[in-house]
Design a protein around this motif. Structure first.
Motif, PDB file in Angstrom:
ATOM      1  N   ILE A  58      17.459  44.155  37.996  1.00  0.00           N
ATOM      2  CA  ILE A  58      17.704  45.520  37.246  1.00  0.00           C
ATOM      3  C   ILE A  58      18.985  45.686  37.218  1.00  0.00           C
ATOM      4  CG2 ILE A  58      17.239  48.026  37.470  1.00  0.00           C
ATOM      5  CD1 ILE A  58      14.944  47.216  39.573  1.00  0.00           C
ATOM      6  N   HIS A  59      19.425  45.724  35.846  1.00  0.00           N
ATOM      7  CA  HIS A  59      20.794  45.719  35.588  1.00  0.00           C
ATOM      8  C   HIS A  59      21.350  47.282  35.192  1.00  0.00           C
ATOM      9  CE1 HIS A  59      20.810  41.433  34.994  1.00  0.00           C
ATOM     10  NE2 HIS A  59      19.671  41.720  34.731  1.00  0.00           N
ATOM     11  N   ASP A  60      22.294  47.723  35.669  1.00  0.00           N
ATOM     12  CA  ASP A  60      23.107  48.843  35.400  1.00  0.00           C
ATOM     13  C   ASP A  60      24.673  48.904  35.130  1.00  0.00           C
ATOM     14  OD1 ASP A  60      22.985  51.726  35.304  1.00  0.00           O
ATOM     15  OD2 ASP A  60      23.198  52.225  37.186  1.00  0.00           O
ATOM     16  N   HIS A  61      25.099  49.761  34.510  1.00  0.00           N
ATOM     17  CA  HIS A  61      26.831  49.813  34.343  1.00  0.00           C
ATOM     18  C   HIS A  61      27.212  51.016  35.185  1.00  0.00           C
ATOM     19  CE1 HIS A  61      30.231  50.164  31.488  1.00  0.00           C
ATOM     20  NE2 HIS A  61      30.578  49.799  32.722  1.00  0.00           N
ATOM     21  N   ASP A  62      28.019  50.714  36.083  1.00  0.00           N
ATOM     22  CA  ASP A  62      28.331  51.889  37.055  1.00  0.00           C
ATOM     23  C   ASP A  62      29.986  52.016  36.453  1.00  0.00           C
ATOM     24  OD1 ASP A  62      29.477  53.489  39.039  1.00  0.00           O
ATOM     25  OD2 ASP A  62      29.168  52.364  40.544  1.00  0.00           O
ATOM     26  N   VAL A  63      29.801  52.886  35.719  1.00  0.00           N
ATOM     27  CA  VAL A  63      31.244  53.121  34.948  1.00  0.00           C
ATOM     28  C   VAL A  63      32.418  53.737  36.221  1.00  0.00           C
ATOM     29  CG1 VAL A  63      30.188  53.567  32.846  1.00  0.00           C
ATOM     30  CG2 VAL A  63      30.494  55.468  34.219  1.00  0.00           C
ATOM     31  N   PHE A  64      31.713  54.283  37.071  1.00  0.00           N
ATOM     32  CA  PHE A  64      32.865  54.862  38.215  1.00  0.00           C
ATOM     33  C   PHE A  64      33.089  53.973  39.294  1.00  0.00           C
ATOM     34  CE2 PHE A  64      30.471  58.630  36.380  1.00  0.00           C
ATOM     35  CZ  PHE A  64      31.661  59.203  35.708  1.00  0.00           C
ATOM     36  N   GLY A  65      32.318  52.841  39.343  1.00  0.00           N
ATOM     37  CA  GLY A  65      32.688  51.634  40.299  1.00  0.00           C
ATOM     38  C   GLY A  65      33.777  51.114  40.144  1.00  0.00           C
ATOM     39  N   THR A  66      34.519  50.797  41.380  1.00  0.00           N
ATOM     40  CA  THR A  66      35.724  49.736  41.371  1.00  0.00           C
ATOM     41  C   THR A  66      35.646  48.629  40.901  1.00  0.00           C
ATOM     42  OG1 THR A  66      36.299  51.259  43.448  1.00  0.00           O
ATOM     43  CG2 THR A  66      37.609  49.307  42.867  1.00  0.00           C
ATOM     44  N   PRO A  67      36.211  48.036  40.066  1.00  0.00           N
ATOM     45  CA  PRO A  67      36.054  46.897  39.411  1.00  0.00           C
ATOM     46  C   PRO A  67      36.712  45.657  40.297  1.00  0.00           C
ATOM     47  CG  PRO A  67      37.317  48.303  37.673  1.00  0.00           C
ATOM     48  CD  PRO A  67      37.165  48.950  39.182  1.00  0.00           C
ATOM     49  N   LEU A  68      36.220  44.622  40.316  1.00  0.00           N
ATOM     50  CA  LEU A  68      36.627  43.373  40.802  1.00  0.00           C
ATOM     51  C   LEU A  68      38.163  43.128  40.492  1.00  0.00           C
ATOM     52  CD1 LEU A  68      33.630  43.426  41.503  1.00  0.00           C
ATOM     53  CD2 LEU A  68      33.631  40.771  41.732  1.00  0.00           C
ATOM     54  N   GLU A  69      38.861  42.421  41.263  1.00  0.00           N
ATOM     55  CA  GLU A  69      40.114  42.132  40.946  1.00  0.00           C
ATOM     56  C   GLU A  69      40.057  41.074  40.016  1.00  0.00           C
ATOM     57  OE1 GLU A  69      42.460  40.751  44.513  1.00  0.00           O
ATOM     58  OE2 GLU A  69      42.210  42.769  45.492  1.00  0.00           O
ATOM     59  N   ARG A  70      39.156  40.154  39.962  1.00  0.00           N
ATOM     60  CA  ARG A  70      39.322  39.040  38.834  1.00  0.00           C
ATOM     61  C   ARG A  70      37.919  39.217  38.133  1.00  0.00           C
ATOM     62  NH1 ARG A  70      40.936  36.332  43.450  1.00  0.00           N
ATOM     63  NH2 ARG A  70      39.188  35.082  43.390  1.00  0.00           N
ATOM     64  N   ASN A  71      38.122  38.779  36.624  1.00  0.00           N
ATOM     65  CA  ASN A  71      36.957  38.826  36.034  1.00  0.00           C
ATOM     66  C   ASN A  71      36.217  37.506  36.138  1.00  0.00           C
ATOM     67  OD1 ASN A  71      37.638  41.212  34.748  1.00  0.00           O
ATOM     68  ND2 ASN A  71      38.639  40.591  32.973  1.00  0.00           N
ATOM     69  N   THR A  72      36.785  36.619  36.677  1.00  0.00           N
ATOM     70  CA  THR A  72      36.034  35.436  37.014  1.00  0.00           C
ATOM     71  C   THR A  72      35.238  35.277  38.495  1.00  0.00           C
ATOM     72  OG1 THR A  72      37.907  34.508  38.066  1.00  0.00           O
ATOM     73  CG2 THR A  72      37.657  33.862  35.734  1.00  0.00           C
ATOM     74  N   GLU A  73      35.250  36.347  38.988  1.00  0.00           N
ATOM     75  CA  GLU A  73      34.718  36.443  40.429  1.00  0.00           C
ATOM     76  C   GLU A  73      33.515  37.385  40.224  1.00  0.00           C
ATOM     77  OE1 GLU A  73      36.853  36.950  44.388  1.00  0.00           O
ATOM     78  OE2 GLU A  73      36.890  39.022  43.389  1.00  0.00           O
TER      79      GLU A  73
END
Length: 219
Positions: free
Chosen positions: A181-196
């Protein structure tokens, strides 16, 4: 795909007959005219959402829907981005929203192997990590994936993090598959790297939880 679409014409006729209704009576139940019900049953038009929901509820309550059919019905009616993946990286079924947002933005589409987030290596990498920890052997009751959005530009611009909750389910062959189940948490803390990617596991056998970070392969 193992989870194919429903034959709504057949399901509609069977539902009406089980309830002893004529087309006119069924039409009144769903606030449509008799000709609309006739078109539903001929397969020239899909039933309305209330009719589909009534058919689904009746099948679940009476035990007429098997595990595979129940999963297909739920996927079709889900308003969320939901997908079912097999151990071998195959897409077994998905909701209309998932198909629209995650697959058909590319040129390939579902039948040609369209991929999660537009990159086949992402879902393959995640499924392999699940396999390593016994997800497909029943050792995991829940896994939560987090990664930075990078498919749709509007999501990238908003930021936050993509969260995918993954549960074990049985596919048509009786094997464990992944209900995601996919969701976009706009308030979530992004990971440091997009490749991770970050995956949190909750074990069904020992009750222990574990979080791992994994670097995506190039592709």
């Amino acid at each position: 795909m193992l989870l194919q679409g429903q034959d709504w014409a057949k399901l509609c006729r069977a539902y009406r007959h089980r309830r002893g209704l004529k087309q006119e009576a069924m039409a009144q139940d769903f606030n449509v005219d008799q000709s609309t019900v006739s078109r539903w049953e001929r397969g020239t038009r899909e039933p309305s959402l209330p009719a589909k929901q009534a058919i689904l509820n009746e099948m679940l309550e009476t035990g007429r829907a098997g595990p595979d059919q129940t999963m297909r019905l739920m996927l079709e009616q889900s308003g969320s981005a939901v997908a079912v993946w097999g151990r071998d990286h195959r897409l077994l079924g998905c909701s209309p929203r998932f198909e629209r947002e995650a697959l058909l933005e590319g040129d390939e589409g579902v039948e040609a192997g369209g991929s999660l987030f537009g990159r086949a290596h992402v879902i393959g990498h995640v499924l392999d990590r699940l396999d390593e920890r016994g997800f497909f052997d029943g050792a995991v009751m829940l896994a939560v994936l987090r990664l930075n959005p990078f498919l749709q530009q509007r999501r990238v611009a908003v930021g936050g993090v993509i969260v995918v909750s993954m549960f074990p389910v049985r596919d048509a062959a009786g094997e464990i598959a992944v209900l995601a189940i996919h969701d976009h948490d706009v308030f979530g803390t992004p990971l440091e790297r997009n490749t991770e990617v970050m995956i949190s596991f909750a074990g069904s056998r020992d009750g222990h939880s574990q979080t791992v970070f994994s670097e995506l392969p190039e592709g």
